[in-house]
Structure formats: C-alpha cells, structure tokens
Design a protein around this motif. Sequence first.
Motif, PDB file in Angstrom:
ATOM      1  N   LYS A   1      -6.743   0.399   1.665  1.00 32.78           N
ATOM      2  CA  LYS A   1      -7.341   1.324   2.622  1.00 32.78           C
ATOM      3  C   LYS A   1      -6.308   2.271   3.223  1.00 32.78           C
ATOM      4  CE  LYS A   1     -11.306  -0.491   1.968  1.00 32.78           C
ATOM      5  NZ  LYS A   1     -12.292   0.236   1.137  1.00 32.78           N
ATOM      6  N   GLU A   2      -5.046   1.881   3.202  1.00 37.99           N
ATOM      7  CA  GLU A   2      -4.001   2.754   3.731  1.00 37.99           C
ATOM      8  C   GLU A   2      -3.625   3.800   2.680  1.00 37.99           C
ATOM      9  OE1 GLU A   2      -0.734   0.346   4.930  1.00 37.99           O
ATOM     10  OE2 GLU A   2      -1.967  -1.012   6.132  1.00 37.99           O
ATOM     11  N   GLN A   3      -3.007   4.876   3.128  1.00 36.61           N
ATOM     12  CA  GLN A   3      -2.586   5.914   2.193  1.00 36.61           C
ATOM     13  C   GLN A   3      -1.394   5.426   1.378  1.00 36.61           C
ATOM     14  OE1 GLN A   3      -2.155   9.735   3.972  1.00 36.61           O
ATOM     15  NE2 GLN A   3      -1.558  10.742   2.072  1.00 36.61           N
ATOM     16  N   VAL A   4      -1.580   5.442   0.054  1.00 33.79           N
ATOM     17  CA  VAL A   4      -0.537   4.952  -0.842  1.00 33.79           C
ATOM     18  C   VAL A   4      -0.341   5.948  -1.973  1.00 33.79           C
ATOM     19  CG1 VAL A   4      -0.876   2.498  -0.346  1.00 33.79           C
ATOM     20  CG2 VAL A   4      -2.276   3.616  -2.093  1.00 33.79           C
ATOM     21  N   GLU A   5       0.751   5.743  -2.713  1.00 37.08           N
ATOM     22  CA  GLU A   5       1.010   6.595  -3.868  1.00 37.08           C
ATOM     23  C   GLU A   5       0.967   5.772  -5.147  1.00 37.08           C
ATOM     24  OE1 GLU A   5       5.291   7.586  -4.693  1.00 37.08           O
ATOM     25  OE2 GLU A   5       5.456   7.172  -2.517  1.00 37.08           O
TER      26      GLU A   5
ATOM     27  N   PHE B   1       0.063   0.760  -7.421  1.00 39.26           N
ATOM     28  CA  PHE B   1       0.068   1.414  -6.103  1.00 39.26           C
ATOM     29  C   PHE B   1       1.251   0.862  -5.312  1.00 39.26           C
ATOM     30  CE2 PHE B   1      -4.386   1.577  -7.382  1.00 39.26           C
ATOM     31  CZ  PHE B   1      -4.712   2.901  -7.135  1.00 39.26           C
TER      32      PHE B   1
ATOM     33  N   GLY C   1       3.427   0.096  -2.087  1.00 41.90           N
ATOM     34  CA  GLY C   1       3.099  -0.125  -0.686  1.00 41.90           C
ATOM     35  C   GLY C   1       3.960  -1.193  -0.069  1.00 41.90           C
TER      36      GLY C   1
ATOM     37  N   THR D   1       0.296  -5.683   2.801  1.00 37.00           N
ATOM     38  CA  THR D   1      -0.844  -4.763   2.944  1.00 37.00           C
ATOM     39  C   THR D   1      -2.105  -5.402   2.356  1.00 37.00           C
ATOM     40  OG1 THR D   1       0.633  -2.846   2.740  1.00 37.00           O
ATOM     41  CG2 THR D   1      -1.728  -2.475   2.362  1.00 37.00           C
TER      42      THR D   1
ATOM     43  N   ASP E   1     -13.270   7.409  -7.477  1.00 36.40           N
ATOM     44  CA  ASP E   1     -14.184   8.199  -6.635  1.00 36.40           C
ATOM     45  C   ASP E   1     -15.599   7.689  -6.787  1.00 36.40           C
ATOM     46  OD1 ASP E   1     -12.113   9.868  -5.796  1.00 36.40           O
ATOM     47  OD2 ASP E   1     -12.311  11.076  -7.620  1.00 36.40           O
TER      48      ASP E   1
END
Length: 277
Positions: free
Chosen positions: A156-160, A184, A186, A190, A277
Amino acid sequence: MSRFQKNYTILIACTGKAPITLSFQPLVVMTAIAIAVTLPAISIFRVIHSYAQQNSQLTEKNQALTQEASNILDKVEGLETEINTLQERAGLEEATSSDEVPPEGGIGAPVEAEVLLAVARAKLPVLQADLRGEVRPALEQTLDREDARPVGIPIKEQVEISSEFGVRRNPFGRSYEFHSGLDFKGAIGTPIHATAPGVVIKAEWNGGYGYHVIVDHGYGYQTLYAHLSRMAVTQGTLLERDRVVGFLGNTGRSSGPHLHYGVYRNGHAVDPKSYLD
C-alpha cells in the motif's frame, strides 16, 4: 303571420270539365313542411353525433393503447439492452429476437396499437426466461471470476520496481536468468497484502524464496509473495482481498530487502504488470 289569410283557394280549370278547387290554410301547410324537413334533419344530426362520439371514444382508446404499448416497448428495449450488455460481459452470444411483427403496408407503415401491445407483451416472458435461465448464472460465474482476478500492488505504500518480469542479468553472477515476477523494493517489515480473495495453499520456507506465501484465487489464478521477513497466515487460511499475508523481508535468495510478487494463470507465470490496475 297576421299577413297570411286564414284560407286560400286554388282553382284548376280543365276544358270541358268542372274546375278543381283546392283550399288550404298556409299556416298549417308551412307547419307541416317545417316538421317534414326538421325531423329528418334531427335524426341525421343524432346519427352523426353518435358516430362522432363513438369515433372519439375509439380514438381515445386507440391512443391509450398506443401509449401503453409504447411504454411497455420502451421498458422492453431497455431490458433488452441491459441483457445484451450482461450477455456480452458474461461471454454469451447476443440473443436475436424472433417475435418481431412486421408492419403491414410496407416499410415505414404504422403498426396498430393492438399489434404493438401484443409484441410488447410477448417479449417480456422471453427476456425474463433468458435472464433467469442463461444470463444470470453465466454473469454470476463471470463476477466470481472477475473477483478472483488479482488486481493492484500488494504494497500500500509507494514503492519502486527494482526488477521487471522476463529475462534479466543474474544478480549473483554474470549469466542471465528468467525472472518470473516483479520485485518491489521496500523497507523490512512493510505489510504485504493479498491482491484477490482466496485460500493459502503454501506458507513456508525454502532456500530460493525464503519465507513465502502462495494463494489460490480460483479460476486458474494464483499469486506468490516471496522473501518475507515473516508470514501472517498459514496453509488453509481463507483470505479476503487486501488481507495481510506477511511482511517484506530479505530471506532466501535475495540481494536486498524486497518483495518478489508473482502472478500465475493456469499454472504459468504471467507478467504481474498486466494485473496492477
């Protein structure tokens, strides 16, 4: 009336014969003529008025039937559109109507209200039968299948994304390897969330994935959450979408803290990017 004499006499003379005498009273004759003219006129007026009333009533009835038929047909057309949309979503072929009644008199000729009403009333049971018998079960199955499809990012957190799906350079050597998921990057600890409802079929350790969880979502979908620092579920756990399955870590064959996220369709790894998505 005072100008008229009470009696008039008309003599009709014929040669060699006695004259014919006609006596009459003008008022009586005029009254009789007036009655003779008025009575048929009144009768004709009454007949015309009766026909006019009947025609007006028939016109009103026809207009009411036409309006009723039009209202029903509007509802039927709306129902047909909705059913066709549901059929398309459920992967069914669009039904074709076989109960259309062509108007008499050629293309564009008006259809009588009774015919419109009959067509409208005949369509409703057919559409309701289609909805109950075929469309609804197929749609329910489709909705279940859509609900089983993994959607979104499990963090849910912004990750790359640190590593894409597909062929990549081996992070532990000079060779290349096929990477069957997305990595991902992080922070350790998390929370990791299930991307669809399902049942946990694996929650264990191995040397490659370290602590990892595999969830079966049905309809051929499975997801993998690997390199966890610890797991929050056990084998057999029933999950809702977004349920926490574990926490990001660096266990197993890992070059740094990250989540390896895999999506499988009918036993084959697919690119998770198609399901974000």
